[in-house]
Design an enzyme around this catalytic site. Structure first.
Site, short mmCIF file in Angstrom:
data_model
loop_
_atom_site.label_atom_id
_atom_site.label_comp_id
_atom_site.label_asym_id
_atom_site.label_seq_id
_atom_site.Cartn_x
_atom_site.Cartn_y
_atom_site.Cartn_z
CD GLU A 370 2.50 -7.54 -1.57
OE1 GLU A 370 2.65 -6.94 -2.69
OE2 GLU A 370 3.44 -7.95 -0.94
ZN LIG Z 1 6.69 -5.22 -1.10
#
Ligand SMILES: [Zn+2]
Length: 854
Positions: A370
């Site tokens: 992320e």
């Molecule tokens: Zn995602």
């Protein structure tokens, strides 16, 4: 498709070879076209490099006879990456990427053609999105001859076809020059863009750099990149694809074309590492995850490398010097967010719905990444661009950190993967984590795994009835598509003292990817007490929710190899009762049955339905034979008394206020759902007269918001025998607002979900033949039903919760979860279960169809 691809090739040929070729704009004969594309190059066919040089662009660098138009499945068989012609696509000035200073989808083809100038690069079109945009796979490696490629492919496949032989070869030096496959997937969430840009940057380097470390890397790996897994979402700035699916929840179901295309590549490469690049989590999040860890992974083998690879990636991210990409430790040093090390719960790898978790079943060390800074929302242009710049740099750093780790630990990663597959073939239990580094760094209970043995085999009977035949074929084909080995008996056989018919499918669990077979066929486990918070769903099961009969063989018995043959394709053949019939009967207890009925109705065939729900079809062989063949369904003999009293059925004109997954599931069944809102009725866009039934599971259609005229029309529609199917809390709310069934509802925890054991009412046309299991998510149950309301389905009184996560589940034991009745003249059914959830529990679809057909 067959038409589309040559046209693209044609256009691209025009682009490549200048205005002179542009004259060939009419549809061309494919062979002439191929010649036109091939002729200007003058390259010898005897030694095709692995990648593609400038002179070869446009040719399918494959075995003779293969065209770029062949489907993805064929690519696996042919093996060698190829260079497809990458055509330009129309410029879309509204592409959301532009505002973020990132590459728009229409910029990708020219970037790929630029990469194709390098003989280290091949680019393939691996499928199309829902809206028809091409999905691209770019593979970077040092050029290989045909012979080298063939050897590479053989060694690649040997890992899982015979891990013992592969281990022996590895020990004898046979894998010394074999290049390890590594995989990067990007942009599966359309509005998390930067992985695509980062991968194109890294690929520029891989394609053209003369840096010895890059050259070394290309000699050691086959580096595969999915440029964007969700082009429609990239353009539209949506998380979901154009069907409204969150595809990073779909990998175990594979209902979406973009997922199936990338799945085929994961199967093809069975990579050693896999990154799935997302956004946006502060500090930059790099998996491995918190617990609970999925039961079917070889987690001790996974964590050893997943943790070290994460630490390698973290070092690379910190080395960017971007302080906004990391967080401060108490001592002032910087770190990323590695959930296994830094969190106690709520970021788990339990369900294999996520791309990296799914890839773990193909032997990959899978990681979600992320990137840190959310560029969406109300920001200045400068700040938005600064965020996407940092995010792109972070994604580049994680890709490079991952490649560095794999380069330094190539032999260990391969040894680890072969051990993973060997345990499968040898039928060994999983093992606890024994890695000292993992033990020392694990936070909380993240070190815990659930050590388990596996079944010896699964038996999937086929042919005892229509449901078992069509659902078994569907399940077996799905397993084959997922690279699992399934066998079929060509004669009767015995297994563990039980007699089975010819045609029975057998899944021998002594196979390399048995963890995936277990994940598909087992019901799962109740993890309510393991961890309080879960990231997403906690249960799924094709074996228990798809409608096939799946029998577990636990004892260690010998399989009758003489009776079994490998399955390469499974489909139900269907049947028609012999002799001249005035009418045929069709029992609808499977998805195939629903599709067959909807197809007949769409074709204008007049159908009727008996009191027990059997469809009556005219005795016309020219009508029923093709349907039996296409859908694998069985048309049975009906006696005149059975036909007498059957009521005519017409095509269901269906309105829906539902989520994308439900609308997709209804389309799968062959309905043509039209989204409805109270506003559209009020302003005259829609008319109640145009609908036979409504499926309601959102608040978009609120009867209390209808104006007086439309409310009167709605009441008349109800009185005329309309059909309403409500699902979940919003379905119940619709019921109450419209003053329909008299019931009281209670809600389970909103994050509760799982597979439940149910008891079906044998007198109910909705559930009489329903499965003994159902799926719930944010479950609703009916604590009181008024006069005239029928309970169609209840949770079992004891031990109803089979798998998943549901705090406070005891209160729901024995409660009704599906109820129905007639109210204000309408047929009303309310589901507290989730029969259409993300198009996964296909075996529950017949309940919804039966409710809609009332
Ligand atoms: Zn995602």
């Amino acid at each position: 498709m067959a038409v589309r691809r040559p046209l693209i090739a044609l256009l691209s040929a025009a682009l490549l070879f200048g205005p002179a070729s542009a004259a060939v704009a009419a549809p061309a004969d494919p062979e002439a076209l191929d010649a036109a594309i091939a002729s200007p190059r003058g390259q010898s066919d005897t030694e095709l490099p692995f990648g593609i040089g400038p002179g070869q662009r446009g040719r399918s660098a494959d075995a003779p006879g293969r065209q770029p138009s062949e489907p993805v499945a064929a690519a696996k068989l042919a093996g060698k990456p190829r260079n497809d012609v990458i055509a330009d696509v129309p410029v879309e000035l509204t592409d959301a990427s532009i505002a973020y200073n990132l590459i728009p989808y229409h910029g990708i083809p020219s970037a790929l053609r630029d990469l194709q100038r390098s003989n280290r690069i091949s680019v393939e079109v691996i499928g199309q999105s829902v809206l028809g945009r091409d999905l691209h796979l770019v593979v970077a490696t040092a050029p290989m001859s045909d012979a080298q490629w063939k050897t590479w492919q053989q060694l690649s496949d040997l890992r899982f076809s015979d891990p013992h032989a592969a281990q022996a070869k590895l020990a004898a030096g046979g894998y010394d020059n074999w290049r390890t496959p590594l995989f990067v997937n990007n942009n599966i969430h359309g509005n998390e863009w930067e992985g695509t840009d980062a991968s194109l940057q890294v690929l520029q380097e891989l394609a053209f750099s003369t840096d010895p470390t890059v050259v070394d890397m290309l000699n050691k790996h086959v580096l595969a990149f999915v440029v964007t897994n969700n082009p429609d979402g990239r353009v539209a700035a949506t998380r979901a694809n154009a069907n409204g699916f969150d595809m990073n929840r779909d990998y175990i179901t594979a209902s979406q074309p973009e997922v199936r295309a990338v799945r085929a590549q994961l199967v093809r490469y069975s990579p050693l590492t896999m990154l799935d690049i997302h956004g946006y989590v502060n500090c930059t999040l790099i998996e491995p995850t918190t617990g609970p860890h999925g039961d079917n992974y070889e987690y001790d083998l996974y964590i050893k490398h997943a943790l070290r690879n994460a630490l390698s990636m973290e070092q690379k991210v910190l080395a960017t010097g971007e302080t906004r990409a990391s967080c401060a430790n108490p001592d002032g040093s910087r770190r990323n967010d590695i959930p296994f090390r830094d969190r106690t719960q709520g970021w788990d790898d339990w369900p294999p719905i996520f791309t990296p978790m799914y890839s773990m079943y193909h032997g990959a060390i899978g990681h979600t990444i992320e990137v840190p800074l959310n560029p969406r929302g109300n920001l200045t242009v400068a700040e938005r661009h600064e965020r996407t710049r940092i995010n792109t740099a972070v994604a580049v750093a994680t890709i490079k950190g991952n490649f560095d780790y794999a380069t330094q630990n190539r032999a260990e990663l391969l040894t680890n993967q072969l051990e993973w597959f060997r345990r499968g073939v040898d039928g060994e239990s999983t093992r606890p984590i024994d890695d000292p580094l993992a033990i020392s760094l694990a936070r909380g209970d993240n070190i815990k795994t659930h050590v388990q043995g596996f079944a010896r085999a699964y038996v999937i009977p086929a042919g005892t009835d229509q449901r078992s035949a069509t659902a078994a074929a569907r399940l077996v084909q799905f397993m084959v598509d997922n690279d699992l080995k399934v066998q079929r008996a060509w004669r009767p056989f015995k297994l563990g003292g039980t007699h089975y018919e010819a045609g029975t499918y057998v899944v021998d669990m002594h196979q390399a990817k048995r963890g995936l077979a277990s994940a598909l066929l087992e019901v799962g486990r109740d993890v309510t007490n393991d961890f309080n918070a879960m990231y997403d769903i906690s249960a799924w099961s094709h074996g228990h929710l798809w409608g096939a009969t799946v029998q577990r063989v636990s004892e260690n018995v010998a399989l009758d190899a003489q009776a079994l043959r490998p399955v390469t394709e499974a489909r139900a053949t269907g049947a028609v009762a012999p002799g001249k019939q005035a009418n045929y009967g069709l029992i609808v207890d499977s998805v195939a049955g629903i599709q067959a009925v909807n197809r007949l109705l769409n074709d204008g065939v007049e159908l009727a339905r008996t009191a027990d729900g059997t469809f009556v079809v005219p005795g016309d062989l020219s009508v029923v034979r093709p349907i039996a063949e296409a859908y694998g369904v069985e048309f049975i003999r009906l006696t005149p008394p059975q036909v007498r009293g059957a009521t005519p059925v017409s095509k269901t004109r269906l309105g829906v206020a539902a989520n994308g997954g439900e609308i997709f599931a209804l389309q799968q069944m062959g309905f043509a759902p039209i989204s409805v809102t109270h506003t559209a009725f009020n302003n005259g866009t829609l008319s109640f007269a145009d609908f036979d039934a409504f499926f309601v599971s959102t608040t978009a259609f609120n009867p209390l918001s209808l104006n007086a005229t439309q409310l009167a029309a709605f009441d008349q529609w109800l009185a005329d025998g309309g059909t309403v199917v409500g699902r979940g809390a919003s379905g119940k709310q619709f019921n109450d607002r419209a003053g329909l069934l008299d019931v009281t509802i209670a809600a389970g925890r909103s994050d509760a979900n799982g597979i439940v054991k149910v008891e079906n009412n044998p007198a109910s046309p909705i559930t009489a033949t329903a499965l003994p299991t159902a799926f719930v998510d944010a479950p609703q149950y009916f604590t009181r039903v008024g006069d005239g309301v029928r309970v169609d389905q209840r949770l079992a009184a004891e031990g109803f919760f089979l798998a998943g996560h549901w705090g406070g589940q005891a209160a729901a034991a024995g409660q009704a979860v599906v109820v129905s009745g007639v109210a204000k003249g309408a047929n009303v059914t309310l589901f507290g279960t989730e029969p259409l959830f993300r198009a996964h529990p296909e075996g529950l679809y017949p309940q919804v169809a039966a409710a809609l057909w009332q």
